[in-house]
Design an enzyme around this catalytic site. Structure first.
Site, PDB file in Angstrom:
ATOM      1  N   LYS A   9       1.102  -0.952   0.097  1.00  0.00           N
ATOM      2  CA  LYS A   9      -0.034  -0.608   0.158  1.00  0.00           C
ATOM      3  C   LYS A   9       1.371   1.164  -0.268  1.00  0.00           C
ATOM      4  CE  LYS A   9      -3.995  -2.021   2.311  1.00  0.00           C
ATOM      5  NZ  LYS A   9      -4.874  -2.228   3.681  1.00  0.00           N
ATOM      6  N   TYR A  49     -11.942  -2.345  -3.537  1.00  0.00           N
ATOM      7  CA  TYR A  49     -12.787  -2.228  -1.666  1.00  0.00           C
ATOM      8  C   TYR A  49     -14.116  -2.554  -1.731  1.00  0.00           C
ATOM      9  CZ  TYR A  49      -7.622  -1.930   0.573  1.00  0.00           C
ATOM     10  OH  TYR A  49      -7.060  -2.212   1.520  1.00  0.00           O
ATOM     11  N   ASN A 112      -2.192  -0.150   7.302  1.00  0.00           N
ATOM     12  CA  ASN A 112      -1.232  -1.348   7.630  1.00  0.00           C
ATOM     13  C   ASN A 112      -0.418  -1.855   6.679  1.00  0.00           C
ATOM     14  OD1 ASN A 112      -3.502  -1.722   5.645  1.00  0.00           O
ATOM     15  ND2 ASN A 112      -5.078  -2.511   7.369  1.00  0.00           N
ATOM     16  N   HIS A 115      -1.742  -5.372   1.548  1.00  0.00           N
ATOM     17  CA  HIS A 115      -3.146  -5.926   1.317  1.00  0.00           C
ATOM     18  C   HIS A 115      -2.594  -7.095   0.869  1.00  0.00           C
ATOM     19  CE1 HIS A 115      -7.073  -6.658  -0.165  1.00  0.00           C
ATOM     20  NE2 HIS A 115      -5.844  -7.234  -1.519  1.00  0.00           N
ATOM     21  N   GLU A 126      -9.322  -9.819  -7.902  1.00  0.00           N
ATOM     22  CA  GLU A 126      -8.900  -8.322  -7.678  1.00  0.00           C
ATOM     23  C   GLU A 126      -7.645  -8.550  -8.564  1.00  0.00           C
ATOM     24  OE1 GLU A 126      -7.061  -9.076  -3.739  1.00  0.00           O
ATOM     25  OE2 GLU A 126      -9.310  -8.222  -2.637  1.00  0.00           O
TER      26      GLU A 126
HETATM   27  N1  LIG Z   1     -10.063   3.606   9.918  1.00  0.00           N
HETATM   28  C1  LIG Z   1     -10.223   2.615   9.682  1.00  0.00           C
HETATM   29  N2  LIG Z   1      -9.777   1.734   8.950  1.00  0.00           N
HETATM   30  C2  LIG Z   1     -10.301   0.025   8.891  1.00  0.00           C
HETATM   31  C3  LIG Z   1     -11.156  -0.257   9.630  1.00  0.00           C
HETATM   32  N3  LIG Z   1     -11.642  -1.720   9.329  1.00  0.00           N
HETATM   33  C4  LIG Z   1     -10.616  -2.295   7.886  1.00  0.00           C
HETATM   34  N4  LIG Z   1      -9.527  -0.727   7.519  1.00  0.00           N
HETATM   35  C5  LIG Z   1      -9.586  -0.662   6.746  1.00  0.00           C
HETATM   36  O1  LIG Z   1      -9.439  -1.292   5.370  1.00  0.00           O
HETATM   37  C6  LIG Z   1      -9.065  -2.333   5.499  1.00  0.00           C
HETATM   38  C7  LIG Z   1      -9.638  -3.394   4.744  1.00  0.00           C
HETATM   39  O2  LIG Z   1     -10.560  -3.817   5.237  1.00  0.00           O
HETATM   40  P1  LIG Z   1     -10.962  -5.402   6.168  1.00  0.00           P
HETATM   41  O3  LIG Z   1     -10.479  -6.009   3.888  1.00  0.00           O
HETATM   42  O4  LIG Z   1     -11.867  -5.439   6.324  1.00  0.00           O
HETATM   43  O5  LIG Z   1      -8.994  -6.145   6.201  1.00  0.00           O
HETATM   44  P2  LIG Z   1      -7.847  -7.321   5.809  1.00  0.00           P
HETATM   45  O6  LIG Z   1      -8.696  -7.379   4.973  1.00  0.00           O
HETATM   46  O7  LIG Z   1      -7.246  -7.692   6.876  1.00  0.00           O
HETATM   47  O8  LIG Z   1      -7.100  -5.598   4.795  1.00  0.00           O
HETATM   48  P3  LIG Z   1      -7.182  -5.746   3.886  1.00  0.00           P
HETATM   49  O9  LIG Z   1      -6.225  -6.710   2.955  1.00  0.00           O
HETATM   50  O10 LIG Z   1      -6.508  -4.453   3.340  1.00  0.00           O
HETATM   51  O11 LIG Z   1      -8.283  -6.265   2.509  1.00  0.00           O
HETATM   52  C8  LIG Z   1      -8.244  -2.319   5.831  1.00  0.00           C
HETATM   53  O12 LIG Z   1      -7.052  -3.199   5.203  1.00  0.00           O
HETATM   54  C9  LIG Z   1      -8.298  -1.245   7.046  1.00  0.00           C
HETATM   55  O13 LIG Z   1      -6.383  -0.572   6.096  1.00  0.00           O
HETATM   56  C10 LIG Z   1     -11.423  -0.253  10.329  1.00  0.00           C
HETATM   57  O14 LIG Z   1     -11.681  -0.227  11.281  1.00  0.00           O
HETATM   58  N5  LIG Z   1     -10.637   1.593  11.041  1.00  0.00           N
HETATM   59 MG   LIG Z   2      -9.900  -7.434   3.172  1.00  0.00          MG
END
Ligand SMILES: Nc1nc2c(ncn2[C@@H]2O[C@H](COP(=O)(O)OP(=O)(O)OP(=O)(O)O)[C@@H](O)[C@H]2O)c(=O)[nH]1
Ligand SMILES: [Mg+2]
Length: 149
Positions: A9, A49, A112, A115, A126
């Site tokens: 990212k 997303y 974080n 992805h 994706e």
């Molecule tokens: N600010 C905020 N960002 C969030 C939160 N939950 C998820 N995100 C962001 O949204 C992204 C996608 O969420 P998820 O798909 O649920 O998590 P993930 O699969 O571990 O992350 P990705 O690999 O980026 O998809 C995350 O990587 C975070 O950067 C939250 O509660 N607050």
């Molecule tokens: Mg995810």
């Protein structure tokens, strides 16, 4: 062999972690079969997303992911989807185990670093968003006889 989709990212690129992350993928024995660096457009970000469209953090997530270049990859190997998820660590870096990318380098759920696709189905979806068939290179690595029994 399974394929997964992974992205360094904008924060990972800006913090100089491209080499570190690619190195971890290589050292694990996985094979990168496509890789591209580019600035994600708003349209691509929203498709990538799409599952989070209704979330409160969706706007900031789109702003962030389009804010600076990313590095996109297709990673291949046995159980590549779950292996890459494990390597990334928990979504919130504060909960992520040390030894994972997020656990070692992150402090904020909105920054974080990587992805990784969460299922084979997501990986296929994706990959189709970020790559065309022409971007994928087919090859084997000499080390694979020493990685797999
Ligand atoms: N600010 C905020 N960002 C969030 C939160 N939950 C998820 N995100 C962001 O949204 C992204 C996608 O969420 P998820 O798909 O649920 O998590 P993930 O699969 O571990 O992350 P990705 O690999 O980026 O998809 C995350 O990587 C975070 O950067 C939250 O509660 N607050
Ligand atoms: Mg995810």
């Amino acid at each position: 062999m399974e394929q997964t989709y992974a992205m360094i990212k904008p924060d990972g690129v800006q913090r100089g972690l491209i080499g570190e992350i690619i190195s971890r993928i290589e050292r694990k024995g996985l094979r990168i079969v496509a890789m591209r660096m580019y600035r994600i457009t708003d349209d691509v970000a929203r498709r990538h997303y799409a599952e989070h469209t209704e979330k409160v953090f969706f706007g900031s997530l789109i702003d962030f992911i389009t804010s600076s270049p990313v590095v996109s990859m297709i990673v291949e190997g046995e159980n590549a989807v779950s292996v890459m998820r494990t390597m990334s660590g928990a979504t919130n870096p504060n909960d992520a185990a040390f030894g994972t990318i997020r656990g070692d380098f992150g402090l904020d759920v909105g920054r974080n670093i990587v992805h990784t696709a969460d299922s084979l189905e997501s990986a296929k979806r994706e990959i189709a968003i970020h790559f065309t068939d022409a971007d994928v290179v087919e090859y084997t690595k000499a080390e694979e006889a020493w990685v797999y029994e």
